[in-house]
Design a protein around this motif. Structure first.
Motif, PDB file in Angstrom:
ATOM      1  N   ALA A 123       0.817  -1.207   0.000  1.00 15.17           N
ATOM      2  CA  ALA A 123       0.000   0.000   0.000  1.00 15.17           C
ATOM      3  C   ALA A 123       0.849   1.254   0.000  1.00 15.17           C
ATOM      4  N   SER A 124       2.074   1.169   0.521  1.00 16.69           N
ATOM      5  CA  SER A 124       2.940   2.331   0.567  1.00 16.69           C
ATOM      6  C   SER A 124       3.624   2.589  -0.767  1.00 16.69           C
ATOM      7  N   GLU A 125       3.414   1.718  -1.721  1.00 15.10           N
ATOM      8  CA  GLU A 125       4.003   1.903  -3.036  1.00 15.10           C
ATOM      9  C   GLU A 125       2.937   2.409  -4.010  1.00 15.10           C
ATOM     10  N   ALA A 126       3.388   2.806  -5.187  1.00 13.05           N
ATOM     11  CA  ALA A 126       2.465   3.390  -6.164  1.00 13.05           C
ATOM     12  C   ALA A 126       1.435   2.368  -6.620  1.00 13.05           C
ATOM     13  N   LEU A 127       0.200   2.818  -6.753  1.00 10.62           N
ATOM     14  CA  LEU A 127      -0.877   1.988  -7.253  1.00 10.62           C
ATOM     15  C   LEU A 127      -0.978   2.151  -8.767  1.00 10.62           C
ATOM     16  N   PRO A 128      -1.649   1.216  -9.435  1.00  8.08           N
ATOM     17  CA  PRO A 128      -1.726   1.280 -10.899  1.00  8.08           C
ATOM     18  C   PRO A 128      -2.301   2.586 -11.438  1.00  8.08           C
ATOM     19  N   ASP A 129      -3.172   3.233 -10.648  1.00  2.79           N
ATOM     20  CA  ASP A 129      -3.793   4.471 -11.133  1.00  2.79           C
ATOM     21  C   ASP A 129      -2.939   5.705 -10.891  1.00  2.79           C
ATOM     22  N   THR A 150       7.454  16.617   8.413  1.00  2.00           N
ATOM     23  CA  THR A 150       8.606  15.740   8.255  1.00  2.00           C
ATOM     24  C   THR A 150       8.416  14.448   9.028  1.00  2.00           C
ATOM     25  N   TRP A 151       7.891  14.553  10.255  1.00  3.86           N
ATOM     26  CA  TRP A 151       7.583  13.371  11.079  1.00  3.86           C
ATOM     27  C   TRP A 151       6.701  12.412  10.289  1.00  3.86           C
ATOM     28  N   ASN A 152       5.613  12.936   9.698  1.00  4.86           N
ATOM     29  CA  ASN A 152       4.693  12.096   8.940  1.00  4.86           C
ATOM     30  C   ASN A 152       5.338  11.483   7.705  1.00  4.86           C
ATOM     31  N   LEU A 153       6.173  12.269   7.010  1.00  2.00           N
ATOM     32  CA  LEU A 153       6.808  11.772   5.792  1.00  2.00           C
ATOM     33  C   LEU A 153       7.800  10.661   6.099  1.00  2.00           C
ATOM     34  N   ILE A 154       8.579  10.817   7.171  1.00  2.00           N
ATOM     35  CA  ILE A 154       9.539   9.773   7.540  1.00  2.00           C
ATOM     36  C   ILE A 154       8.806   8.467   7.860  1.00  2.00           C
ATOM     37  N   GLU A 155       7.704   8.561   8.611  1.00  2.00           N
ATOM     38  CA  GLU A 155       6.939   7.361   8.922  1.00  2.00           C
ATOM     39  C   GLU A 155       6.381   6.721   7.649  1.00  2.00           C
ATOM     40  N   ALA A 156       5.887   7.540   6.734  1.00  2.00           N
ATOM     41  CA  ALA A 156       5.302   7.004   5.515  1.00  2.00           C
ATOM     42  C   ALA A 156       6.346   6.345   4.618  1.00  2.00           C
ATOM     43  N   LEU A 157       7.550   6.902   4.570  1.00  2.00           N
ATOM     44  CA  LEU A 157       8.603   6.348   3.716  1.00  2.00           C
ATOM     45  C   LEU A 157       9.254   5.109   4.309  1.00  2.00           C
ATOM     46  N   THR A 158       9.397   5.074   5.627  1.00  2.00           N
ATOM     47  CA  THR A 158      10.091   3.950   6.267  1.00  2.00           C
ATOM     48  C   THR A 158       9.137   2.892   6.796  1.00  2.00           C
ATOM     49  N   GLU A 186       8.551  20.706  -7.815  1.00  2.00           N
ATOM     50  CA  GLU A 186       9.644  20.397  -8.741  1.00  2.00           C
ATOM     51  C   GLU A 186      10.713  19.537  -8.091  1.00  2.00           C
ATOM     52  N   THR A 187      11.077  19.833  -6.849  1.00  2.00           N
ATOM     53  CA  THR A 187      12.198  19.136  -6.217  1.00  2.00           C
ATOM     54  C   THR A 187      11.791  18.160  -5.119  1.00  2.00           C
ATOM     55  N   GLY A 188      10.583  18.315  -4.564  1.00  2.00           N
ATOM     56  CA  GLY A 188      10.164  17.454  -3.465  1.00  2.00           C
ATOM     57  C   GLY A 188      10.228  15.965  -3.765  1.00  2.00           C
ATOM     58  N   PRO A 189       9.730  15.507  -4.929  1.00  2.00           N
ATOM     59  CA  PRO A 189       9.820  14.084  -5.230  1.00  2.00           C
ATOM     60  C   PRO A 189      11.256  13.567  -5.245  1.00  2.00           C
ATOM     61  N   ARG A 190      12.181  14.375  -5.756  1.00  2.00           N
ATOM     62  CA  ARG A 190      13.592  13.958  -5.761  1.00  2.00           C
ATOM     63  C   ARG A 190      14.131  13.864  -4.343  1.00  2.00           C
ATOM     64  N   VAL A 191      13.784  14.847  -3.510  1.00  2.00           N
ATOM     65  CA  VAL A 191      14.241  14.816  -2.120  1.00  2.00           C
ATOM     66  C   VAL A 191      13.706  13.579  -1.408  1.00  2.00           C
ATOM     67  N   GLU A 251      12.288   3.011  -4.012  1.00  2.00           N
ATOM     68  CA  GLU A 251      12.642   4.400  -4.300  1.00  2.00           C
ATOM     69  C   GLU A 251      11.725   5.017  -5.338  1.00  2.00           C
ATOM     70  N   GLU A 252      11.318   4.231  -6.344  1.00  2.00           N
ATOM     71  CA  GLU A 252      10.461   4.792  -7.386  1.00  2.00           C
ATOM     72  C   GLU A 252       9.071   5.148  -6.880  1.00  2.00           C
ATOM     73  N   SER A 253       8.699   4.634  -5.712  1.00  2.00           N
ATOM     74  CA  SER A 253       7.392   4.944  -5.139  1.00  2.00           C
ATOM     75  C   SER A 253       7.419   6.145  -4.202  1.00  2.00           C
ATOM     76  N   ALA A 254       8.612   6.604  -3.847  1.00  2.00           N
ATOM     77  CA  ALA A 254       8.728   7.706  -2.891  1.00  2.00           C
ATOM     78  C   ALA A 254       8.008   8.973  -3.346  1.00  2.00           C
ATOM     79  N   PRO A 255       8.087   9.371  -4.635  1.00  2.00           N
ATOM     80  CA  PRO A 255       7.379  10.592  -5.034  1.00  2.00           C
ATOM     81  C   PRO A 255       5.875  10.530  -4.799  1.00  2.00           C
ATOM     82  N   CYS A 256       5.280   9.352  -4.964  1.00  2.00           N
ATOM     83  CA  CYS A 256       3.846   9.227  -4.727  1.00  2.00           C
ATOM     84  C   CYS A 256       3.522   9.447  -3.253  1.00  2.00           C
TER      85      CYS A 256
END
Length: 319
Positions: free
Chosen positions: A71-77, A108-116, A237-242, A261-266
């Motif tokens: 679920a934490s990775e990109a979905l088909p849509d 940042t707290w929320n993003l770290i939890e979502a990514l890890t 522009e830069t957030g997905p890369r970060v 890593e490819e799912s991080a921007p989503c």
């Protein structure tokens, strides 16, 4: 949370006659560098605001963890689905998630939890997890942070640096809300209140901003830190890369298996850029096998109302 005394100290003018040293303002630095371990049975899983109870068999627990990872990775849509974080494995080594106040610490707290996929904590140990977290949110050495008794055990740091012309007014809004017993992130201070506070506090807070950045860039070597400008973290522009750099950085820690890593921007779009309305989290219900306490585990950012104008004197701009 910081003590009331510490809060009031920040709201009070300094003694008469005190003068502040000045130095040229510098732009925020660019990026410098760039869970498993669960036993079967009854498991306590935590999000950033509360406990989630999973009373699952070993096989169903594996299914639940796989669900979270899928679920934490990109979905088909093109969207994605972020579920609550899980408890940290025994081998976890926390990383500092440091920022000057008013620089998006909650986001940042929320993003770290979502990514890890692993629970985070803070220097006040507000969720009770202590060292068993993937990161420790802190404002230290600012007065609204707290020095940990075990800080020498932390070997790496993720640092968010926001332009002080934006960060300091944001911090003042927080103080104004506290003083007036308002909900956090609900109302900006009136301009006249900002000017009154600015004239006695801006120079001192600018020194604190510099000290905070110097503390982490001096203490942690380039290979052990990731310094990210807030403006880059929040930019379309830069957030997905970060977010990809964050996946690589946190993935270096023991016990951390971040999303692909490819799912991080989503995931970045879900947590940080949700207001754009472009996509991302379809907010589907959680799997029936997962029962949690509290709200949906994607927390909205600041909803502050009020005038955004925050004037500075020319002398303050030149500091």
């Amino acid at each position: 949370e910081p003590s009331s005394a510490a809060m009031e100290q920040r709201l009070s003018p300094p003694p008469a006659g005190r003068r502040s040293a000045s130095a040229p303002l510098r732009r925020a630095a660019s990026v410098v560098l760039c869970a498993a371990g669960l036993a079967g049975g009854s498991v306590a899983v935590f999000s950033s605001v509360g406990m989630i109870d999973l009373n699952l068999s070993s096989s169903r627990l594996v299914d639940a963890v796989q669900l979270r990872r899928r679920a934490s990775e990109a979905l088909p849509d093109g969207g994605c689905f972020v579920t609550p974080s899980v408890a940290a494995p025994p081998e976890i080594k926390p990383v500092f998630a440091a920022s000057y106040p008013g620089s998006g610490a909650r986001m940042t707290w929320n993003l770290i939890e979502a990514l890890t996929g692993i629970v985070t904590g803070d220097d006040w140990n507000s969720n009770g997890w202590g060292k068993k977290v993937v990161s420790v949110k802190t404002h230290y050495p600012h007065a609204h942070g707290r020095k940990l008794d075990w800080e020498d055990e932390i070997e790496r740091a993720f640092v968010v640096v926001r332009n002080p012309i934006k960060a300091i007014p944001s911090f003042h809004n927080f103080l104004y809300e506290f003083q007036n017993k308002l909900e956090n992130h609900s109302l900006r201070a009136p301009v006249n209140e900002w000017i009154r506070w600015r004239d006695h506090a801006f120079s001192g807070e600018l020194r604190e901003w510099r000290k905070h950045l110097e503390y982490y860039t001096t203490r942690f070597s380039p290979e052990n830190r990731l310094v990210v400008p807030y403006e880059d973290l929040t930019s379309e522009e830069t957030g997905p890369r970060v977010s990809k750099e964050m996946v690589r950085f946190f993935g270096q820690g023991p016990g951390v298996t971040p999303i692909a890593e490819e799912s991080a921007p989503c995931v970045w779009g879900t947590v940080v850029n949700y207001q754009s309305g472009k996509q991302y989290n379809p907010r589907r219900p959680l799997d029936k096998s997962i029962q949690y306490v509290g709200s949906y585990p994607i927390w909205p950012g600041s909803k502050r109302r009020g005038d955004k104008e925050r004037p500075l004197t020319q002398a303050q701009i030149n500091e």
